[in-house]
Design an enzyme around this catalytic site. Structure first.
Site, PDB file in Angstrom:
ATOM      1  CE1 TYR A 102      -8.719  -5.331   1.418  1.00  0.00           C
ATOM      2  CE2 TYR A 102      -6.806  -6.099   3.010  1.00  0.00           C
ATOM      3  CZ  TYR A 102      -7.157  -5.419   2.090  1.00  0.00           C
ATOM      4  OH  TYR A 102      -6.372  -4.395   1.379  1.00  0.00           O
ATOM      5  CD  GLU A 103      -8.359  -7.014  -3.377  1.00  0.00           C
ATOM      6  OE1 GLU A 103      -8.755  -6.375  -4.345  1.00  0.00           O
ATOM      7  OE2 GLU A 103      -7.442  -8.030  -2.816  1.00  0.00           O
ATOM      8  CG  HIS A 152      -6.924   3.050   3.277  1.00  0.00           C
ATOM      9  ND1 HIS A 152      -5.668   1.801   3.704  1.00  0.00           N
ATOM     10  CD2 HIS A 152      -6.934   3.726   2.038  1.00  0.00           C
ATOM     11  CE1 HIS A 152      -4.805   2.043   2.389  1.00  0.00           C
ATOM     12  NE2 HIS A 152      -6.193   2.321   1.695  1.00  0.00           N
ATOM     13  CB  ALA A 163       1.539   0.058   5.064  1.00  0.00           C
ATOM     14  CG  ASN A 177      -1.187   2.510  11.428  1.00  0.00           C
ATOM     15  OD1 ASN A 177      -0.799   2.417  10.678  1.00  0.00           O
ATOM     16  ND2 ASN A 177      -2.345   2.044  12.304  1.00  0.00           N
ATOM     17  CG  MET A 210      -4.434  -6.090   7.092  1.00  0.00           C
ATOM     18  SD  MET A 210      -6.596  -4.891   6.720  1.00  0.00           S
ATOM     19  CE  MET A 210      -6.342  -3.628   7.834  1.00  0.00           C
ATOM     20  CB  SER A 211      -0.925  -7.975   3.146  1.00  0.00           C
ATOM     21  OG  SER A 211       0.760  -7.281   3.427  1.00  0.00           O
ATOM     22  CG  HIS A 229      -2.863  -1.944  -3.560  1.00  0.00           C
ATOM     23  ND1 HIS A 229      -1.989  -2.934  -3.542  1.00  0.00           N
ATOM     24  CD2 HIS A 229      -3.372  -1.829  -2.834  1.00  0.00           C
ATOM     25  CE1 HIS A 229      -1.755  -3.079  -2.195  1.00  0.00           C
ATOM     26  NE2 HIS A 229      -2.258  -2.327  -1.978  1.00  0.00           N
ATOM     27  CG  HIS A 263      -4.871  -7.125   0.559  1.00  0.00           C
ATOM     28  ND1 HIS A 263      -4.603  -6.164  -0.669  1.00  0.00           N
ATOM     29  CD2 HIS A 263      -3.659  -7.322   0.573  1.00  0.00           C
ATOM     30  CE1 HIS A 263      -4.213  -5.695  -0.627  1.00  0.00           C
ATOM     31  NE2 HIS A 263      -3.171  -5.649   0.931  1.00  0.00           N
ATOM     32  CB  SER A 271      -0.963   0.083   1.097  1.00  0.00           C
ATOM     33  OG  SER A 271      -1.879  -1.148   1.326  1.00  0.00           O
TER      34      SER A 271
HETATM   35  N1  HPA Z   1      -3.612  -2.712  11.507  1.00  0.00           N
HETATM   36  C1  HPA Z   1      -3.206  -3.893  10.140  1.00  0.00           C
HETATM   37  N2  HPA Z   1      -3.219  -3.343   9.259  1.00  0.00           N
HETATM   38  C2  HPA Z   1      -2.378  -2.484   8.842  1.00  0.00           C
HETATM   39  C3  HPA Z   1      -2.606  -1.333  10.054  1.00  0.00           C
HETATM   40  C4  HPA Z   1      -3.189  -1.454  11.254  1.00  0.00           C
HETATM   41  O1  HPA Z   1      -2.723  -1.051  12.186  1.00  0.00           O
HETATM   42  N3  HPA Z   1      -1.845  -0.129   9.401  1.00  0.00           N
HETATM   43  C5  HPA Z   1      -1.322  -0.432   8.270  1.00  0.00           C
HETATM   44  N4  HPA Z   1      -2.164  -2.174   7.922  1.00  0.00           N
END
Ligand code: HPA
Length: 266
Positions: free
Chosen positions: A79-80, A241, A107, A229, A205-206, A55, A77, A25
């Site tokens: 989650y998609e 996001h 990320a 973050n 998440m990847s 993406h 992903h 990302s």
């Molecule tokens: N949690 C999960 N996935 C993420 C995060 C997060 O805080 N930041 C970027 N991808």
């Protein structure tokens, strides 16, 4: 799988990459800087169209620092709603194209205050908390064993090289454990406390599915997280996001420099 390989070989005139890079990302820009051959996922047999904001869904074949490289601009992903097979199919295709190394980037959220947003983290190991495993199903013995060892997925040698390069570039790089969850909802503060207790430093998440498959089929993996973050509850605020994309954007120049020099060295 063979039809994907034949299709790509024809498009690229039998380009033989040694390194694959999965750009996460906000980090996909790296591939824009190189002339090369761009193949949309949607055209490759067995690939699905990818549709997450930020993406692109392109496989980019190019010389990077004099090395033949294949880059994924965008990944699938879980989650998609994609199956683990779809998520890891490109990794198997890159293996068949001949890559020896896979650099996986993402990320990720930070689980404690020893790191700060904008830091880069080499993944030393991971926790697979996705509730499934991409190797479930009939094993393809030509690619890897039924019960693969996972004691050095993110190979020590590649991490050592990456650390030396970061030091030369004056980039302060951290190292830690990445917890992979399915998402797409961010974690609750209670889940974040749990993850810290399990020994994780970052959450995302990847990456975990691709790393498991790459290790299984004998590829050396280097994982780099852009810590975008604080995860929910580490500090008191709501997470969006946009925050992830903004931080990835802020550090992308040093990230690109680091990636370029790593590719040159391996
Ligand atoms: N949690 C999960 N996935 C993420 C995060 C997060 O805080 N930041 C970027 N991808």
């Amino acid at each position: 799988m063979n039809s994907a390989i034949d299709f790509i070989n024809e498009k690229t005139n039998n380009f033989k990459p040694v390194t694959g890079i999965i750009l996460g990302s906000g980090l996909g820009d790296f591939a824009d800087e190189f002339e090369g051959i761009r193949v949309p996922y949607a055209e490759i047999p067995g690939f699905q169209a990818s549709h997450v904001a930020g993406h692109k869904g392109l496989l980019v074949f190019a010389e990077v620092a004099g090395k033949p490289v294949v880059m994924m601009q965008g990944r699938y992903h879980f989650y998609e709603g994609h199956s683990m097979q779809t998520v890891t199919y490109p990794t198997k295709v890159m293996k068949k194209l001949g890559i020896k190394n896979l650099i996986v980037t993402n990320a990720a959220g930070l689980l404690h205050k020893e790191f700060i947003p904008g830091d880069l983290m080499l993944i030393s190991d991971h926790l697979n908390l996705m509730g499934t495993n991409p190797l479930i199903g009939k094993n393809d013995d030509d690619l890897g064993p039924r019960f693969p060892d996972q004691s050095d997925i993110y190979t020590k040698d590649l991490r050592k090289t990456a650390k030396e390069i970061a030091a030369k570039l004056n980039i302060n790089i951290k190292e830690g454990v990445y917890a992979g969850l399915t998402g797409p909802a961010y974690e609750t503060p209670a889940e974040v406390r749990m993850l810290r207790g399990l020994g994780a430093d970052a959450v995302g998440m990847s990456t975990v599915p691709e790393a498991i498959v790459a290790n299984w089929c004998g590829i050396n993996v280097l994982g780099i997280s852009c810590l975008t973050n604080y995860a929910c509850g580490v500090i008191d605020r709501q997470l969006s996001h946009n925050e992830v994309i903004e931080t990835a954007d802020r550090i992308k120049d040093s990230f690109k420099k680091l990636l370029f020099e790593i590719v040159k060295a391996i």
